[in-house]
Design a protein around this motif. Structure first.
Motif, PDB file in Angstrom:
ATOM      1  N   ASP A  19       0.399  12.280   3.269  1.00 37.23           N
ATOM      2  CA  ASP A  19       0.403  11.298   2.187  1.00 37.23           C
ATOM      3  C   ASP A  19      -0.976  10.648   2.108  1.00 37.23           C
ATOM      4  O   ASP A  19      -1.646  10.478   3.127  1.00 37.23           O
ATOM      5  CB  ASP A  19       1.478  10.236   2.411  1.00 37.23           C
ATOM      6  N   ILE A  20      -1.372  10.276   0.899  1.00 31.01           N
ATOM      7  CA  ILE A  20      -2.658   9.625   0.669  1.00 31.01           C
ATOM      8  C   ILE A  20      -2.416   8.399  -0.197  1.00 31.01           C
ATOM      9  O   ILE A  20      -1.664   8.454  -1.176  1.00 31.01           O
ATOM     10  CB  ILE A  20      -3.636  10.571  -0.063  1.00 31.01           C
ATOM     11  N   SER A  21      -3.035   7.279   0.170  1.00 28.85           N
ATOM     12  CA  SER A  21      -2.926   6.073  -0.644  1.00 28.85           C
ATOM     13  C   SER A  21      -4.264   5.344  -0.660  1.00 28.85           C
ATOM     14  O   SER A  21      -5.138   5.607   0.166  1.00 28.85           O
ATOM     15  CB  SER A  21      -1.813   5.159  -0.112  1.00 28.85           C
ATOM     16  N   ILE A  22      -4.402   4.440  -1.607  1.00 31.99           N
ATOM     17  CA  ILE A  22      -5.594   3.605  -1.724  1.00 31.99           C
ATOM     18  C   ILE A  22      -5.136   2.170  -1.476  1.00 31.99           C
ATOM     19  O   ILE A  22      -4.216   1.689  -2.134  1.00 31.99           O
ATOM     20  CB  ILE A  22      -6.234   3.714  -3.129  1.00 31.99           C
ATOM     21  N   THR A  23      -5.787   1.485  -0.535  1.00 31.97           N
ATOM     22  CA  THR A  23      -5.413   0.107  -0.225  1.00 31.97           C
ATOM     23  C   THR A  23      -5.931  -0.832  -1.314  1.00 31.97           C
ATOM     24  O   THR A  23      -6.750  -0.441  -2.151  1.00 31.97           O
ATOM     25  CB  THR A  23      -5.992  -0.334   1.139  1.00 31.97           C
ATOM     26  N   LEU A  24      -5.472  -2.067  -1.298  1.00 35.91           N
ATOM     27  CA  LEU A  24      -5.948  -3.053  -2.264  1.00 35.91           C
ATOM     28  C   LEU A  24      -7.444  -3.306  -2.114  1.00 35.91           C
ATOM     29  O   LEU A  24      -8.118  -3.660  -3.079  1.00 35.91           O
ATOM     30  CB  LEU A  24      -5.175  -4.368  -2.102  1.00 35.91           C
ATOM     31  N   SER A  25      -7.967  -3.098  -0.905  1.00 37.91           N
ATOM     32  CA  SER A  25      -9.406  -3.262  -0.682  1.00 37.91           C
ATOM     33  C   SER A  25     -10.169  -1.982  -1.021  1.00 37.91           C
ATOM     34  O   SER A  25     -11.334  -1.841  -0.684  1.00 37.91           O
ATOM     35  CB  SER A  25      -9.681  -3.699   0.758  1.00 37.91           C
ATOM     36  N   ARG A  26      -9.481  -1.032  -1.681  1.00 41.77           N
ATOM     37  CA  ARG A  26     -10.060   0.216  -2.192  1.00 41.77           C
ATOM     38  C   ARG A  26     -10.542   1.144  -1.083  1.00 41.77           C
ATOM     39  O   ARG A  26     -11.549   1.817  -1.205  1.00 41.77           O
ATOM     40  CB  ARG A  26     -11.169  -0.090  -3.197  1.00 41.77           C
ATOM     41  N   ARG A  27      -9.791   1.205   0.010  1.00 40.96           N
ATOM     42  CA  ARG A  27     -10.073   2.143   1.097  1.00 40.96           C
ATOM     43  C   ARG A  27      -9.028   3.246   1.048  1.00 40.96           C
ATOM     44  O   ARG A  27      -7.847   2.991   0.818  1.00 40.96           O
ATOM     45  CB  ARG A  27     -10.021   1.443   2.452  1.00 40.96           C
ATOM     46  N   VAL A  28      -9.470   4.476   1.293  1.00 47.71           N
ATOM     47  CA  VAL A  28      -8.549   5.615   1.299  1.00 47.71           C
ATOM     48  C   VAL A  28      -7.821   5.627   2.644  1.00 47.71           C
ATOM     49  O   VAL A  28      -8.434   5.502   3.701  1.00 47.71           O
ATOM     50  CB  VAL A  28      -9.301   6.941   1.080  1.00 47.71           C
ATOM     51  N   CYS A  29      -6.509   5.769   2.583  1.00 45.73           N
ATOM     52  CA  CYS A  29      -5.660   5.731   3.773  1.00 45.73           C
ATOM     53  C   CYS A  29      -4.791   6.997   3.789  1.00 45.73           C
ATOM     54  O   CYS A  29      -4.230   7.381   2.768  1.00 45.73           O
ATOM     55  CB  CYS A  29      -4.797   4.488   3.681  1.00 45.73           C
ATOM     56  N   TYR A  30      -4.717   7.632   4.951  1.00 46.36           N
ATOM     57  CA  TYR A  30      -3.971   8.887   5.087  1.00 46.36           C
ATOM     58  C   TYR A  30      -2.839   8.733   6.094  1.00 46.36           C
ATOM     59  O   TYR A  30      -3.009   8.144   7.152  1.00 46.36           O
ATOM     60  CB  TYR A  30      -4.889   9.992   5.605  1.00 46.36           C
ATOM     61  N   GLN A  31      -1.703   9.326   5.754  1.00 47.94           N
ATOM     62  CA  GLN A  31      -0.606   9.453   6.707  1.00 47.94           C
ATOM     63  C   GLN A  31      -0.705  10.879   7.247  1.00 47.94           C
ATOM     64  O   GLN A  31      -0.749  11.842   6.474  1.00 47.94           O
ATOM     65  CB  GLN A  31       0.720   9.222   5.994  1.00 47.94           C
ATOM     66  N   VAL A  32      -0.779  10.998   8.578  1.00 51.10           N
ATOM     67  CA  VAL A  32      -1.022  12.293   9.214  1.00 51.10           C
ATOM     68  C   VAL A  32       0.142  12.646  10.133  1.00 51.10           C
ATOM     69  O   VAL A  32       0.551  11.842  10.971  1.00 51.10           O
ATOM     70  CB  VAL A  32      -2.352  12.275  10.018  1.00 51.10           C
ATOM     71  N   GLN A  33       0.671  13.864   9.960  1.00 50.07           N
ATOM     72  CA  GLN A  33       1.770  14.371  10.789  1.00 50.07           C
ATOM     73  C   GLN A  33       1.197  15.152  11.956  1.00 50.07           C
ATOM     74  O   GLN A  33       0.443  16.099  11.773  1.00 50.07           O
ATOM     75  CB  GLN A  33       2.675  15.285   9.953  1.00 50.07           C
ATOM     76  N   ILE A  76     -14.444   2.469 -11.216  1.00 47.41           N
ATOM     77  CA  ILE A  76     -14.953   3.554 -10.380  1.00 47.41           C
ATOM     78  C   ILE A  76     -13.777   4.285  -9.755  1.00 47.41           C
ATOM     79  O   ILE A  76     -12.941   3.685  -9.089  1.00 47.41           O
ATOM     80  CB  ILE A  76     -15.897   3.021  -9.277  1.00 47.41           C
ATOM     81  N   GLU A  77     -13.716   5.587  -9.982  1.00 46.15           N
ATOM     82  CA  GLU A  77     -12.631   6.392  -9.438  1.00 46.15           C
ATOM     83  C   GLU A  77     -12.894   6.700  -7.972  1.00 46.15           C
ATOM     84  O   GLU A  77     -14.007   7.079  -7.602  1.00 46.15           O
ATOM     85  CB  GLU A  77     -12.506   7.697 -10.224  1.00 46.15           C
ATOM     86  N   ILE A  78     -11.894   6.540  -7.150  1.00 42.66           N
ATOM     87  CA  ILE A  78     -12.003   6.856  -5.729  1.00 42.66           C
ATOM     88  C   ILE A  78     -11.417   8.242  -5.519  1.00 42.66           C
ATOM     89  O   ILE A  78     -10.259   8.494  -5.861  1.00 42.66           O
ATOM     90  CB  ILE A  78     -11.256   5.821  -4.866  1.00 42.66           C
ATOM     91  N   ILE A  79     -12.223   9.138  -4.970  1.00 44.76           N
ATOM     92  CA  ILE A  79     -11.779  10.506  -4.731  1.00 44.76           C
ATOM     93  C   ILE A  79     -11.641  10.721  -3.228  1.00 44.76           C
ATOM     94  O   ILE A  79     -12.627  10.675  -2.502  1.00 44.76           O
ATOM     95  CB  ILE A  79     -12.773  11.524  -5.323  1.00 44.76           C
ATOM     96  N   PRO A  80     -10.407  10.920  -2.741  1.00 48.46           N
ATOM     97  CA  PRO A  80     -10.204  11.142  -1.310  1.00 48.46           C
ATOM     98  C   PRO A  80     -10.926  12.399  -0.821  1.00 48.46           C
ATOM     99  O   PRO A  80     -11.003  13.405  -1.529  1.00 48.46           O
ATOM    100  CB  PRO A  80      -8.686  11.313  -1.183  1.00 48.46           C
ATOM    101  N   LYS A  81     -11.434  12.318   0.387  1.00 49.48           N
ATOM    102  CA  LYS A  81     -12.145  13.443   1.004  1.00 49.48           C
ATOM    103  C   LYS A  81     -11.182  14.574   1.369  1.00 49.48           C
ATOM    104  O   LYS A  81     -11.519  15.745   1.275  1.00 49.48           O
ATOM    105  CB  LYS A  81     -12.863  12.930   2.259  1.00 49.48           C
ATOM    106  N   TYR A  82      -9.975  14.206   1.819  1.00 42.78           N
ATOM    107  CA  TYR A  82      -8.977  15.189   2.237  1.00 42.78           C
ATOM    108  C   TYR A  82      -7.838  15.244   1.233  1.00 42.78           C
ATOM    109  O   TYR A  82      -7.600  14.297   0.500  1.00 42.78           O
ATOM    110  CB  TYR A  82      -8.438  14.841   3.630  1.00 42.78           C
ATOM    111  N   LYS A  83      -7.113  16.348   1.247  1.00 44.08           N
ATOM    112  CA  LYS A  83      -5.969  16.545   0.361  1.00 44.08           C
ATOM    113  C   LYS A  83      -4.699  16.753   1.196  1.00 44.08           C
ATOM    114  O   LYS A  83      -4.775  17.005   2.390  1.00 44.08           O
ATOM    115  CB  LYS A  83      -6.208  17.762  -0.535  1.00 44.08           C
ATOM    116  N   ILE A  84      -3.561  16.657   0.546  1.00 42.93           N
ATOM    117  CA  ILE A  84      -2.283  16.909   1.216  1.00 42.93           C
ATOM    118  C   ILE A  84      -2.335  18.298   1.854  1.00 42.93           C
ATOM    119  O   ILE A  84      -2.839  19.245   1.254  1.00 42.93           O
ATOM    120  CB  ILE A  84      -1.110  16.828   0.211  1.00 42.93           C
TER     121      ILE A  84
END
Length: 89
Positions: A61-75, A18-26
């Motif tokens: 920045d956007i990453s996917i954790t090992l538990s398949r959660r979308v994680c964002y780095q926000v400036q 199953i592909e995970i598609i982040p809600k937000y983009k860079i």
């Protein structure tokens, strides 16, 4: 160690594809949500979110954790924060 039956193996394989598609983009502008009792947070997460609550920033920045959660780095203006997708609005 538990042995998986055929159905469980097929289920795990189908979940892996199953592909995970982040809600937000860079470069999207996001706002950190105010922590809520209903968010089921541990104390450390609650106070982390409380420090950023209501602040606006940009996804860098956007990453996917090992538990398949979308994680964002926000400036933000003078700092960077890391948040799960459900922490942002």
């Amino acid at each position: 160690m538990n042995q998986l039956d055929m159905f469980e193996i097929e289920q795990e394989l189908s979940n892996a594809s199953i592909e995970i598609i982040p809600k937000y983009k860079i470069d999207n502008r996001v706002t950190v949500k105010k922590p809520d009792i209903n968010m089921n947070l541990d104390l450390e997460d609650y106070y982390y979110l409380k420090d950023f609550a209501g602040e606006n920033g940009f996804v860098i920045d956007i990453s996917i954790t090992l538990s398949r959660r979308v994680c964002y780095q926000v400036q933000f203006t003078n700092k960077i924060g890391v948040f799960y997708e459900e922490d942002l609005g």
